[in-house]
Motif scaffolding. Sequence first.
Motif, PDB file in Angstrom:
ATOM      1  N   SER A   1      50.054 -46.806 -66.977  1.00 32.23           N
ATOM      2  CA  SER A   1      49.317 -48.069 -66.888  1.00 32.23           C
ATOM      3  C   SER A   1      48.493 -48.332 -68.141  1.00 32.23           C
ATOM      4  CB  SER A   1      48.412 -48.071 -65.657  1.00 32.23           C
ATOM      5  OG  SER A   1      47.363 -47.135 -65.811  1.00 32.23           O
ATOM      6  N   GLN A   2      48.285 -47.325 -68.958  1.00 33.97           N
ATOM      7  CA  GLN A   2      47.513 -47.479 -70.191  1.00 33.97           C
ATOM      8  C   GLN A   2      48.389 -47.913 -71.365  1.00 33.97           C
ATOM      9  OE1 GLN A   2      45.710 -43.643 -70.679  1.00 33.97           O
ATOM     10  NE2 GLN A   2      44.604 -43.776 -68.742  1.00 33.97           N
ATOM     11  N   ALA A   3      49.675 -48.096 -71.121  1.00 33.99           N
ATOM     12  CA  ALA A   3      50.621 -48.409 -72.198  1.00 33.99           C
ATOM     13  C   ALA A   3      50.576 -49.885 -72.568  1.00 33.99           C
ATOM     14  CB  ALA A   3      52.032 -48.026 -71.763  1.00 33.99           C
ATOM     15  N   ASN A   4      51.130 -50.179 -73.725  1.00 33.99           N
ATOM     16  CA  ASN A   4      51.248 -51.528 -74.240  1.00 33.99           C
ATOM     17  C   ASN A   4      52.716 -51.747 -74.607  1.00 33.99           C
ATOM     18  OD1 ASN A   4      51.253 -53.856 -75.824  1.00 33.99           O
ATOM     19  ND2 ASN A   4      49.255 -53.388 -76.725  1.00 33.99           N
ATOM     20  N   ALA A   5      53.268 -52.898 -74.274  1.00 29.58           N
ATOM     21  CA  ALA A   5      54.687 -53.173 -74.516  1.00 29.58           C
ATOM     22  C   ALA A   5      55.041 -53.072 -76.000  1.00 29.58           C
ATOM     23  CB  ALA A   5      55.054 -54.555 -73.989  1.00 29.58           C
ATOM     24  N   ASP A   6      54.153 -53.509 -76.867  1.00 29.92           N
ATOM     25  CA  ASP A   6      54.428 -53.451 -78.301  1.00 29.92           C
ATOM     26  C   ASP A   6      54.516 -52.009 -78.795  1.00 29.92           C
ATOM     27  OD1 ASP A   6      54.380 -56.236 -78.349  1.00 29.92           O
ATOM     28  OD2 ASP A   6      52.203 -56.262 -78.643  1.00 29.92           O
ATOM     29  N   ASP A   7      53.732 -51.111 -78.185  1.00 29.80           N
ATOM     30  CA  ASP A   7      53.792 -49.705 -78.562  1.00 29.80           C
ATOM     31  C   ASP A   7      55.056 -49.031 -78.035  1.00 29.80           C
ATOM     32  OD1 ASP A   7      51.367 -49.946 -79.846  1.00 29.80           O
ATOM     33  OD2 ASP A   7      50.213 -49.269 -78.105  1.00 29.80           O
ATOM     34  N   LEU A   8      55.493 -49.428 -76.844  1.00 27.62           N
ATOM     35  CA  LEU A   8      56.644 -48.776 -76.215  1.00 27.62           C
ATOM     36  C   LEU A   8      57.971 -49.112 -76.901  1.00 27.62           C
ATOM     37  CD1 LEU A   8      55.818 -49.008 -72.420  1.00 27.62           C
ATOM     38  CD2 LEU A   8      55.654 -47.040 -73.933  1.00 27.62           C
ATOM     39  N   ILE A   9      57.968 -50.102 -77.752  1.00 31.78           N
ATOM     40  CA  ILE A   9      59.185 -50.443 -78.487  1.00 31.78           C
ATOM     41  C   ILE A   9      59.482 -49.369 -79.530  1.00 31.78           C
ATOM     42  CG2 ILE A   9      60.184 -52.102 -80.100  1.00 31.78           C
ATOM     43  CD1 ILE A   9      58.723 -54.293 -78.546  1.00 31.78           C
ATOM     44  N   THR A  10      58.445 -48.759 -80.081  1.00 35.86           N
ATOM     45  CA  THR A  10      58.625 -47.763 -81.137  1.00 35.86           C
ATOM     46  C   THR A  10      58.775 -46.359 -80.549  1.00 35.86           C
ATOM     47  OG1 THR A  10      56.267 -47.324 -81.381  1.00 35.86           O
ATOM     48  CG2 THR A  10      57.190 -49.147 -82.682  1.00 35.86           C
ATOM     49  N   GLU A  11      59.400 -45.481 -81.309  1.00 41.31           N
ATOM     50  CA  GLU A  11      59.555 -44.084 -80.879  1.00 41.31           C
ATOM     51  C   GLU A  11      58.201 -43.384 -80.844  1.00 41.31           C
ATOM     52  OE1 GLU A  11      61.300 -41.007 -79.228  1.00 41.31           O
ATOM     53  OE2 GLU A  11      62.401 -42.817 -79.731  1.00 41.31           O
ATOM     54  N   ALA A  12      57.318 -43.721 -81.766  1.00 40.90           N
ATOM     55  CA  ALA A  12      55.983 -43.124 -81.781  1.00 40.90           C
ATOM     56  C   ALA A  12      55.205 -43.522 -80.528  1.00 40.90           C
ATOM     57  CB  ALA A  12      55.233 -43.559 -83.036  1.00 40.90           C
ATOM     58  N   GLY A  13      55.378 -44.750 -80.088  1.00 38.58           N
ATOM     59  CA  GLY A  13      54.716 -45.197 -78.862  1.00 38.58           C
ATOM     60  C   GLY A  13      55.235 -44.468 -77.635  1.00 38.58           C
ATOM     61  N   LYS A  14      56.544 -44.225 -77.597  1.00 35.72           N
ATOM     62  CA  LYS A  14      57.125 -43.468 -76.479  1.00 35.72           C
ATOM     63  C   LYS A  14      56.631 -42.030 -76.487  1.00 35.72           C
ATOM     64  CE  LYS A  14      61.288 -46.270 -76.353  1.00 35.72           C
ATOM     65  NZ  LYS A  14      62.699 -46.357 -76.722  1.00 35.72           N
ATOM     66  N   ALA A  15      56.526 -41.438 -77.682  1.00 42.36           N
ATOM     67  CA  ALA A  15      56.021 -40.064 -77.781  1.00 42.36           C
ATOM     68  C   ALA A  15      54.559 -39.997 -77.338  1.00 42.36           C
ATOM     69  CB  ALA A  15      56.172 -39.552 -79.205  1.00 42.36           C
ATOM     70  N   ALA A  16      53.783 -41.008 -77.686  1.00 46.21           N
ATOM     71  CA  ALA A  16      52.373 -41.036 -77.295  1.00 46.21           C
ATOM     72  C   ALA A  16      52.224 -41.143 -75.775  1.00 46.21           C
ATOM     73  CB  ALA A  16      51.659 -42.202 -77.976  1.00 46.21           C
ATOM     74  N   ILE A  17      53.019 -42.004 -75.137  1.00 47.24           N
ATOM     75  CA  ILE A  17      52.921 -42.135 -73.684  1.00 47.24           C
ATOM     76  C   ILE A  17      53.432 -40.875 -72.986  1.00 47.24           C
ATOM     77  CG2 ILE A  17      55.130 -43.266 -73.268  1.00 47.24           C
ATOM     78  CD1 ILE A  17      53.744 -45.010 -71.209  1.00 47.24           C
ATOM     79  N   ARG A  18      54.416 -40.206 -73.589  1.00 45.82           N
ATOM     80  CA  ARG A  18      54.912 -38.941 -73.042  1.00 45.82           C
ATOM     81  C   ARG A  18      53.825 -37.868 -73.114  1.00 45.82           C
ATOM     82  NH1 ARG A  18      60.007 -39.435 -74.928  1.00 45.82           N
ATOM     83  NH2 ARG A  18      59.354 -38.788 -76.987  1.00 45.82           N
TER      84      ARG A  18
END
Length: 175
Positions: free
Chosen positions: A127-144
């Motif tokens: 729930s703390q994620a942002n759609a713009d961040d999830l587009i990038t691999e770094a954003g996926k790694a951060a949410i993981r």
Amino acid sequence: MAEEELQMEEGGKKSKLMMIIIIVVVLLLGGGGAAYFLLGGEEEVATVEGEEQAQMDGDDGETSEGVKAGTALYVAIPNPITFNVPGANRDRLVEIKVQLMVRGSSAEEQVKMHIPSIQGALNRAFSQANADDLITEAGKAAIRGNALKEVQKTLKDVSGNELVEQVLFTGFVMQ
């Protein structure tokens, strides 16, 4: 003349029979050798697994260097986690299938007992994620990474141990 032809036919039949016998013997030996080669190393695998289990039982799953020992097992979260995330242009719907990596069968059983708590922790993390961040691999790694911290914190509160070594995304859909 008829006797010579009869002797030739008998000689031809004998050589054909010998060829068939030789081919069958070669195939049997080849198949036996292949079976021995493919199945021969099982005793070594059993010994290595026994050593890993002894290490895991002896020091609560850690060796003297702090490296986790034991067999890696994966616990699948039964339902994908579906949530909405805000974006700069529009909100998006995200669906993530998650598996958790644990070490040892006792950790696997404990994690399976606490699946609802883990799903709640994953929902909090996602729930703390942002759609713009999830587009990038770094954003996926951060949410993981955030999900791993939340799951470990929840399991520490519930069972006293962190148990989960990795959070793996086996499916990721964003619309």
